[in-house]
Design a protein around this motif. Structure first.
Motif, mmCIF file in Angstrom:
data_model
loop_
_atom_site.group_PDB
_atom_site.id
_atom_site.type_symbol
_atom_site.label_atom_id
_atom_site.label_comp_id
_atom_site.label_asym_id
_atom_site.label_seq_id
_atom_site.Cartn_x
_atom_site.Cartn_y
_atom_site.Cartn_z
ATOM 1 N N LEU A 27 44.255 -14.070 -66.630
ATOM 2 C CA LEU A 27 43.734 -15.438 -66.624
ATOM 3 C C LEU A 27 44.834 -16.444 -66.301
ATOM 4 O O LEU A 27 44.601 -17.432 -65.597
ATOM 5 N N TYR A 28 46.042 -16.183 -66.790
ATOM 6 C CA TYR A 28 47.187 -17.044 -66.480
ATOM 7 C C TYR A 28 47.466 -17.037 -64.979
ATOM 8 O O TYR A 28 47.685 -18.083 -64.367
ATOM 9 N N LEU A 29 47.460 -15.851 -64.364
ATOM 10 C CA LEU A 29 47.711 -15.753 -62.927
ATOM 11 C C LEU A 29 46.603 -16.431 -62.129
ATOM 12 O O LEU A 29 46.863 -17.084 -61.123
ATOM 13 N N MET A 30 45.377 -16.305 -62.584
ATOM 14 C CA MET A 30 44.259 -16.957 -61.893
ATOM 15 C C MET A 30 44.376 -18.476 -61.978
ATOM 16 O O MET A 30 44.068 -19.185 -61.021
ATOM 17 N N ALA A 31 44.817 -18.977 -63.111
ATOM 18 C CA ALA A 31 44.964 -20.424 -63.274
ATOM 19 C C ALA A 31 46.021 -20.957 -62.317
ATOM 20 O O ALA A 31 45.855 -22.021 -61.711
ATOM 21 N N ASP A 32 47.130 -20.231 -62.160
ATOM 22 C CA ASP A 32 48.166 -20.638 -61.207
ATOM 23 C C ASP A 32 47.617 -20.666 -59.790
ATOM 24 O O ASP A 32 47.860 -21.605 -59.035
ATOM 25 N N GLU A 33 46.887 -19.631 -59.415
ATOM 26 C CA GLU A 33 46.355 -19.564 -58.064
ATOM 27 C C GLU A 33 45.308 -20.651 -57.833
ATOM 28 O O GLU A 33 45.224 -21.230 -56.759
ATOM 29 N N ASP A 34 44.504 -20.942 -58.846
ATOM 30 C CA ASP A 34 43.518 -22.011 -58.711
ATOM 31 C C ASP A 34 44.195 -23.368 -58.539
ATOM 32 O O ASP A 34 43.731 -24.201 -57.780
ATOM 33 N N ARG A 35 45.281 -23.586 -59.240
ATOM 34 C CA ARG A 35 45.963 -24.877 -59.148
ATOM 35 C C ARG A 35 46.729 -25.025 -57.842
ATOM 36 O O ARG A 35 46.658 -26.036 -57.178
ATOM 37 N N TYR A 36 47.485 -23.992 -57.472
ATOM 38 C CA TYR A 36 48.381 -24.115 -56.324
ATOM 39 C C TYR A 36 47.782 -23.645 -54.999
ATOM 40 O O TYR A 36 48.305 -23.961 -53.950
ATOM 41 N N GLY A 37 46.725 -22.871 -55.019
ATOM 42 C CA GLY A 37 46.093 -22.410 -53.785
ATOM 43 C C GLY A 37 47.075 -21.673 -52.894
ATOM 44 O O GLY A 37 47.724 -20.718 -53.315
ATOM 45 N N ASP A 38 47.218 -22.129 -51.652
ATOM 46 C CA ASP A 38 48.122 -21.491 -50.687
ATOM 47 C C ASP A 38 49.590 -21.608 -51.089
ATOM 48 O O ASP A 38 50.433 -20.893 -50.574
ATOM 49 N N LEU A 39 49.909 -22.512 -51.978
ATOM 50 C CA LEU A 39 51.298 -22.762 -52.357
ATOM 51 C C LEU A 39 51.774 -21.883 -53.504
ATOM 52 O O LEU A 39 52.904 -22.002 -53.945
ATOM 53 N N VAL A 40 50.913 -20.991 -54.003
ATOM 54 C CA VAL A 40 51.218 -20.238 -55.221
ATOM 55 C C VAL A 40 52.450 -19.336 -55.077
ATOM 56 O O VAL A 40 53.176 -19.134 -56.033
ATOM 57 N N TYR A 41 52.730 -18.826 -53.890
ATOM 58 C CA TYR A 41 53.860 -17.905 -53.727
ATOM 59 C C TYR A 41 55.102 -18.580 -53.140
ATOM 60 O O TYR A 41 56.074 -17.916 -52.829
ATOM 61 N N PHE A 42 55.066 -19.894 -52.995
ATOM 62 C CA PHE A 42 56.223 -20.605 -52.460
ATOM 63 C C PHE A 42 57.448 -20.422 -53.340
ATOM 64 O O PHE A 42 58.558 -20.368 -52.843
ATOM 65 N N ASP A 43 57.272 -20.340 -54.649
ATOM 66 C CA ASP A 43 58.421 -20.236 -55.552
ATOM 67 C C ASP A 43 59.232 -18.968 -55.308
ATOM 68 O O ASP A 43 60.407 -18.912 -55.621
ATOM 69 N N GLN A 44 58.621 -17.933 -54.735
ATOM 70 C CA GLN A 44 59.333 -16.688 -54.460
ATOM 71 C C GLN A 44 60.124 -16.747 -53.156
ATOM 72 O O GLN A 44 61.016 -15.944 -52.939
ATOM 73 N N LYS A 45 59.797 -17.708 -52.292
ATOM 74 C CA LYS A 45 60.410 -17.765 -50.969
ATOM 75 C C LYS A 45 61.442 -18.874 -50.813
ATOM 76 O O LYS A 45 62.379 -18.731 -50.046
ATOM 77 N N VAL A 46 61.249 -19.976 -51.515
ATOM 78 C CA VAL A 46 62.117 -21.133 -51.310
ATOM 79 C C VAL A 46 63.336 -21.090 -52.217
ATOM 80 O O VAL A 46 63.347 -20.387 -53.222
ATOM 81 N N GLU A 47 64.346 -21.855 -51.836
ATOM 82 C CA GLU A 47 65.577 -21.977 -52.626
ATOM 83 C C GLU A 47 65.910 -23.454 -52.790
ATOM 84 O O GLU A 47 65.402 -24.298 -52.051
ATOM 85 N N ASP A 48 66.781 -23.731 -53.747
ATOM 86 C CA ASP A 48 67.263 -25.110 -53.917
ATOM 87 C C ASP A 48 67.870 -25.597 -52.607
ATOM 88 O O ASP A 48 68.616 -24.873 -51.952
ATOM 89 N N GLY A 49 67.563 -26.834 -52.246
ATOM 90 C CA GLY A 49 68.135 -27.430 -51.055
ATOM 91 C C GLY A 49 67.332 -27.214 -49.788
ATOM 92 O O GLY A 49 67.663 -27.792 -48.751
ATOM 93 N N ASP A 50 66.295 -26.387 -49.820
ATOM 94 C CA ASP A 50 65.446 -26.231 -48.641
ATOM 95 C C ASP A 50 64.749 -27.555 -48.348
ATOM 96 O O ASP A 50 64.505 -28.360 -49.247
ATOM 97 N N ILE A 51 64.413 -27.752 -47.101
ATOM 98 C CA ILE A 51 63.756 -28.989 -46.673
ATOM 99 C C ILE A 51 62.278 -28.681 -46.431
ATOM 100 O O ILE A 51 61.953 -27.739 -45.716
ATOM 101 N N ILE A 52 61.420 -29.480 -47.035
ATOM 102 C CA ILE A 52 59.984 -29.288 -46.886
ATOM 103 C C ILE A 52 59.405 -30.483 -46.142
ATOM 104 O O ILE A 52 59.720 -31.628 -46.451
ATOM 105 N N PHE A 53 58.605 -30.194 -45.132
ATOM 106 C CA PHE A 53 57.940 -31.223 -44.348
ATOM 107 C C PHE A 53 56.444 -31.173 -44.638
ATOM 108 O O PHE A 53 55.882 -30.094 -44.817
ATOM 109 N N ARG A 54 55.816 -32.327 -44.674
ATOM 110 C CA ARG A 54 54.360 -32.368 -44.823
ATOM 111 C C ARG A 54 53.794 -33.324 -43.792
ATOM 112 O O ARG A 54 54.469 -34.249 -43.326
#
Length: 142
Positions: A27-54
């Protein structure tokens, strides 16, 4: 109470705790995925100092998306935050991406040490020219 009954009750209690623990974890994992959607796995890929564009606005069907805002990634305690380009406001990744159009974001890592993002100016209302340069490499996008 016999030794055999104690062992059976102990095993049943352990299985019951494990079962409910797995349910709560799921249920915890589902709540994260519901909140973040496509962004849920970004924390595994990004590092401090990366530049994000929107992109604040996207063109019509078939038109190029204009990425016209950026921020700097900061990871802290398992969460991903974005500092705005003036480094004055820090927001959760989801909240920052949500302000754009459809949460369309791209994350890049600086390849050249002499690159200064603070000196970069918009060209034709977007930062898209940076994405094709040799100064940045794509980390992830949604």
């Amino acid at each position: 109470m016999s030794k055999k009954l104690k062992i059976i009750l102990g095993v049943l209690a352990t299985l019951l705790v494990a079962f409910f623990g797995l349910i709560i974890f799921g249920l915890y994992l589902m709540a994260d995925e519901d909140r973040y959607g496509d962004l849920v796995y970004f924390d595994q890929k990004v590092e401090d100092g990366d530049i994000i564009f929107r992109c604040k606005y996207t063109g019509g069907l078939g038109q190029t998306t204009k990425f016209n805002e950026f921020g700097i990634i900061e990871k802290s305690w398992g969460n991903v935050y974005v500092w705005d380009k003036q480094k004055t406001i820090k927001k959760d990744l989801y909240d920052w991406a949500e302000k754009g159009n459809g949460e369309r974001v791209k994350v890049f890592r600086v390849k050249k040490s002499n690159f200064d993002i603070n000196k970069v100016k918009l060209e034709n209302g977007a930062y898209n020219f940076l994405m094709n340069s040799d100064k940045l490499e794509l980390v992830t996008e949604n």
